[in-house]
Design an enzyme around this catalytic site. Structure first.
Site, PDB file in Angstrom:
ATOM      1  N   SER A  57      -7.335  -8.048  -9.617  1.00 40.27           N
ATOM      2  CA  SER A  57      -7.772  -6.710  -9.200  1.00 40.27           C
ATOM      3  C   SER A  57      -7.740  -6.656  -7.670  1.00 40.27           C
ATOM      4  CB  SER A  57      -9.170  -6.426  -9.744  1.00 40.27           C
ATOM      5  OG  SER A  57     -10.047  -7.409  -9.293  1.00 40.27           O
ATOM      6  N   HIS A  74     -22.519  16.617   1.740  1.00 39.55           N
ATOM      7  CA  HIS A  74     -21.767  15.417   2.131  1.00 39.55           C
ATOM      8  C   HIS A  74     -20.439  15.802   2.796  1.00 39.55           C
ATOM      9  CE1 HIS A  74     -24.190  12.293   0.129  1.00 39.55           C
ATOM     10  NE2 HIS A  74     -24.535  13.290  -0.660  1.00 39.55           N
ATOM     11  N   CYS A 119     -27.441  14.267   3.846  1.00 45.90           N
ATOM     12  CA  CYS A 119     -28.178  14.293   2.576  1.00 45.90           C
ATOM     13  C   CYS A 119     -29.550  13.627   2.736  1.00 45.90           C
ATOM     14  CB  CYS A 119     -27.345  13.678   1.460  1.00 45.90           C
ATOM     15  SG  CYS A 119     -27.831  14.327  -0.144  1.00 45.90           S
ATOM     16  N   ARG A 169     -30.982  15.921  -5.693  1.00 47.11           N
ATOM     17  CA  ARG A 169     -31.969  16.623  -6.527  1.00 47.11           C
ATOM     18  C   ARG A 169     -33.065  17.270  -5.680  1.00 47.11           C
ATOM     19  NH1 ARG A 169     -30.924  14.762 -11.615  1.00 47.11           N
ATOM     20  NH2 ARG A 169     -30.120  12.637 -11.645  1.00 47.11           N
ATOM     21  N   LEU A 184      -5.705  -5.096  -5.719  1.00 45.10           N
ATOM     22  CA  LEU A 184      -4.363  -5.193  -5.134  1.00 45.10           C
ATOM     23  C   LEU A 184      -4.038  -3.949  -4.301  1.00 45.10           C
ATOM     24  CD1 LEU A 184      -1.852  -6.617  -7.768  1.00 45.10           C
ATOM     25  CD2 LEU A 184      -2.670  -7.656  -5.669  1.00 45.10           C
ATOM     26  N   GLU A 236      -3.214   6.564 -12.689  1.00 44.91           N
ATOM     27  CA  GLU A 236      -3.499   5.162 -12.345  1.00 44.91           C
ATOM     28  C   GLU A 236      -4.430   4.583 -13.408  1.00 44.91           C
ATOM     29  OE1 GLU A 236      -5.359   4.596  -8.476  1.00 44.91           O
ATOM     30  OE2 GLU A 236      -6.014   2.600  -9.080  1.00 44.91           O
ATOM     31  N   LYS A 264       5.707 -16.629 -10.953  1.00 47.05           N
ATOM     32  CA  LYS A 264       5.217 -16.841 -12.325  1.00 47.05           C
ATOM     33  C   LYS A 264       4.068 -15.902 -12.726  1.00 47.05           C
ATOM     34  CE  LYS A 264       6.586 -20.056 -14.612  1.00 47.05           C
ATOM     35  NZ  LYS A 264       7.870 -19.997 -15.333  1.00 47.05           N
ATOM     36  N   GLU A 287     -18.513  14.040   4.501  1.00 47.56           N
ATOM     37  CA  GLU A 287     -17.512  12.955   4.498  1.00 47.56           C
ATOM     38  C   GLU A 287     -16.442  13.138   3.427  1.00 47.56           C
ATOM     39  OE1 GLU A 287     -20.680  12.711   3.589  1.00 47.56           O
ATOM     40  OE2 GLU A 287     -21.067  11.164   2.091  1.00 47.56           O
ATOM     41  N   SER A 321       3.479 -12.927 -11.913  1.00 47.60           N
ATOM     42  CA  SER A 321       4.036 -11.603 -12.222  1.00 47.60           C
ATOM     43  C   SER A 321       4.768 -11.624 -13.557  1.00 47.60           C
ATOM     44  CB  SER A 321       5.004 -11.143 -11.130  1.00 47.60           C
ATOM     45  OG  SER A 321       4.325 -11.090  -9.911  1.00 47.60           O
ATOM     46  N   GLN A 322       5.497 -12.723 -13.794  1.00 45.52           N
ATOM     47  CA  GLN A 322       6.208 -12.825 -15.076  1.00 45.52           C
ATOM     48  C   GLN A 322       5.209 -12.758 -16.230  1.00 45.52           C
ATOM     49  OE1 GLN A 322       8.809 -16.276 -15.332  1.00 45.52           O
ATOM     50  NE2 GLN A 322       9.111 -16.255 -13.134  1.00 45.52           N
TER      51      GLN A 322
END
Ligand code: GLN
Length: 552
Positions: free
Chosen positions: A25, A519, A391, A472, A27, A152, A201, A521, A203-204
């Site tokens: 993960s 917010h 906020c 809230r 990437l 995605e 390897k 941003e 990736s393979q």
């Protein structure tokens, strides 16, 4: 009856790009997807983006920042993954509720239908019921009217959780064909220092995982630290069953993340996709990312902004705030250094504030760190250091003013003290009966009127704005608090159009003291920095200049 698989607006067929990830993960699938979307947009295509997350929360709104980082809020009030922030900022794509699906959202919809008797007589199963629901989610993205939808798929090939999404994508491809769908697999080609070699390897194996479930990627995008030799690319093509020209290298960028689109363009990722989708190759008309790279890499000035928060160890918890500060920096030809300060630490020692040129108090939940935030706000107010409160940051500005200017020592928000005699921040009326936590805050874009002649109106160059919310509590509507605070000099400069909800406050006799209940941003873009962040960085640069003159 079989549902139409591809939305048709007149003769238009929506084309789909599925982006999957392999090996590990983190990437940068989000940045790669957003960069691809930007390039396709620059070639004159209308693009829509969708993120599919395998976890079982219906949305990330109930997750702690420690688990998930920031919750990004769309205009239509959906709480989503922070990758949607990349989509909006990077690719300028407008995200909606149709941009974000989790397994939880898919399952809860199927279960609600089962309870309503919609599948009466049937056994409800992952295939076909869950996968059909996921395919409906893919189709819902086509309602945006886009030419191309980028989906995605979160997680890594081989994860148990993402299997239904991949299976749905496989079925979808089977229904719409390879002219209308393209599979892009993002993988890692690691460099082994000890062996002095790049390795293909992993990736393979990751492509083999996909093949097991019936997906053969059309394009392989290889993340790598260094240039991949031709023979390695050919090996990847052979073993992964991908055409040679469709093995694309995505090398780490060192200067700025805004150079990713330029790199992918050089590698012709977009051309390979457009060829497969049988879409005409139109010229690239905007290359604003080049200007951004220049601005991001060679700033003339610099300043330091303190970010006083409570999830400081998790950089992603304030992702959009960090980004918005960088956008404002680029607009001012300045490098913005962010000094991340754990609010609680200020209760022991506030000396660190002496070295900053501006202070930003972001949003948050819960009492921890509130006193520290108030210390930073008092420091900014008394020492005329530029400040932006967002906020909870605005709510703390009101609390601090009530405590230290009006002398209401117990002033607080009822979120933190239900018994205070001075509840200057209190639950919104519409929230009083709400008990469920998921998706029940005041969410999404609301209009706000700014007071003519206020600094806020000048910054926005407008008296009517729209900004995104997620809270809230509000500035107490009870006039006795409002009037006293105003009499003591706290200026209410932004309200909801009916005047009831306080959306912005500011102080006179201060170079920059702005705070907002919304917010800002979420709406800042590298090409269009947000006025409140722009104002903060401008004021911080001025503050720095003044201080250094004083020292001389
Ligand atoms: N906890 C505060 C509220 O719910 C502020 C929320 C926030 O900063 N997003 O009103």
């Amino acid at each position: 009856m079989q549902k139409k698989t591809v939305s048709q607006k007149g003769k238009k067929q929506t084309k789909y790009i599925f982006i999957t990830g392999g090996v590990v993960s983190s990437l940068g699938k989000g940045i790669t997807s957003a960069s691809l979307a930007l390039i396709l947009k620059s070639r004159g295509y209308q693009v829509f983006m969708q993120k599919l997350d395998p976890y079982l929360n219906v949305d990330p709104g109930t997750m702690s920042p420690y688990q998930h980082g920031e919750v990004f809020v769309t205009d239509d009030g959906y709480e989503t993954d922070l990758d949607l922030g990349h989509y909006e900022r990077f690719a300028g794509v407008h995200c909606t509720k149709a941009s974000s699906y989790t397994s939880g959202r898919i399952y809860s919809s199927v279960i609600a239908k089962e309870r309503a008797g919609k599948y009466l007589g049937g056994t409800v199963q992952v295939v076909p019921h869950i996968t059909n629901e996921i395919k409906d989610a893919f189709r819902s993205a086509a309602e945006s009217g886009a030419d191309i939808v980028l989906c995605e798929i979160g997680g890594v090939a081989g994860d148990i959780e993402s299997l239904p999404f991949l299976e749905a994508a496989r079925q979808f491809r089977f229904e719409v064909g390879s002219e209308n769908s393209c599979f892009v697999h993002l993988t890692l080609v690691p460099y082994l220092k000890a062996a002095g070699e790049l390795k293909t390897k992993p990736s393979q194996h990751s492509v083999a995982e996909l093949r097991n479930i019936g997906i053969i990627p059309d394009i392989l995008v290889c993340r790598t630290e260094m240039t991949i030799p031709k023979e390695h690319l050919e090996k990847l093509a052979l073993f992964c069953n991908v055409r040679k020209e469709c093995v694309i290298e995505e090398k780490d960028v060192t200067d700025s993340v805004y150079s990713v689109p330029r790199e992918l363009l050089k590698q012709e990722l977009d051309l390979r996709i457009l060829e497969q989708l049988k879409l005409p190759i139109k010229p690239v008309v905007h290359t604003e990312w080049d200007t951004l790279v220049r601005k991001a890499t060679k700033p003339k000035y610099e300043c330091t902004i303190a970010l006083v928060g409570k999830y400081i160890a998790i950089r992603d918890a304030y992702k959009s705030v960090h980004e918005a500060l960088q956008h404002a920096g680029m607009a001012n030809n300045a490098k913005v250094h962010v000094e991340c300060i754990e609010a609680e630490d200020l209760e022991k020692n506030k000396n660190i504030l002496k070295k900053v040129d501006g202070i930003l108090i972001p949003g948050g939940f819960g009492t921890r760190g509130v006193n520290g935030k108030c210390i930073a706000i008092r420091y900014a107010r008394e020492n005329k250091v530029p400040l932006l409160g967002i906020c909870l940051g605005m709510q703390c500005c009101v609390i601090e003013y009530a405590r230290n200017v009006l002398g209401w020592k117990d002033a607080n928000s009822t979120e933190f003290d239900t018994k205070t005699k001075h509840p200057v921040i209190d639950l919104m009326d519409e929230q009083r009966k709400v008990t469920a936590k998921g998706g029940t805050m005041r969410l999404g874009a609301y209009p706000c009127n700014l007071v003519k002649g206020s600094k806020a109106a000048k910054l926005y160059k407008s008296e009517s704005i729209s900004e995104r919310h997620r809270h809230r509590y509000e500035f107490n509507y009870d006039s006795k608090f409002r009037e006293e605070l105003e009499k003591a000099g706290l200026k209410i400069v932004g309200t909801s159009p009916d005047g009831k909800l306080v959306e912005m406050i500011e102080l006179d006799n201060h170079p920059y003291f702005e705070a907002c209940q919304f917010h800002p941003e979420f709406k800042s873009r590298p090409t269009d920095p947000h006025p409140l962040f722009n104002g903060l960085v401008k004021a911080a640069l001025k503050h720095k200049n003044n201080i250094s003159k004083e020292k001389k």
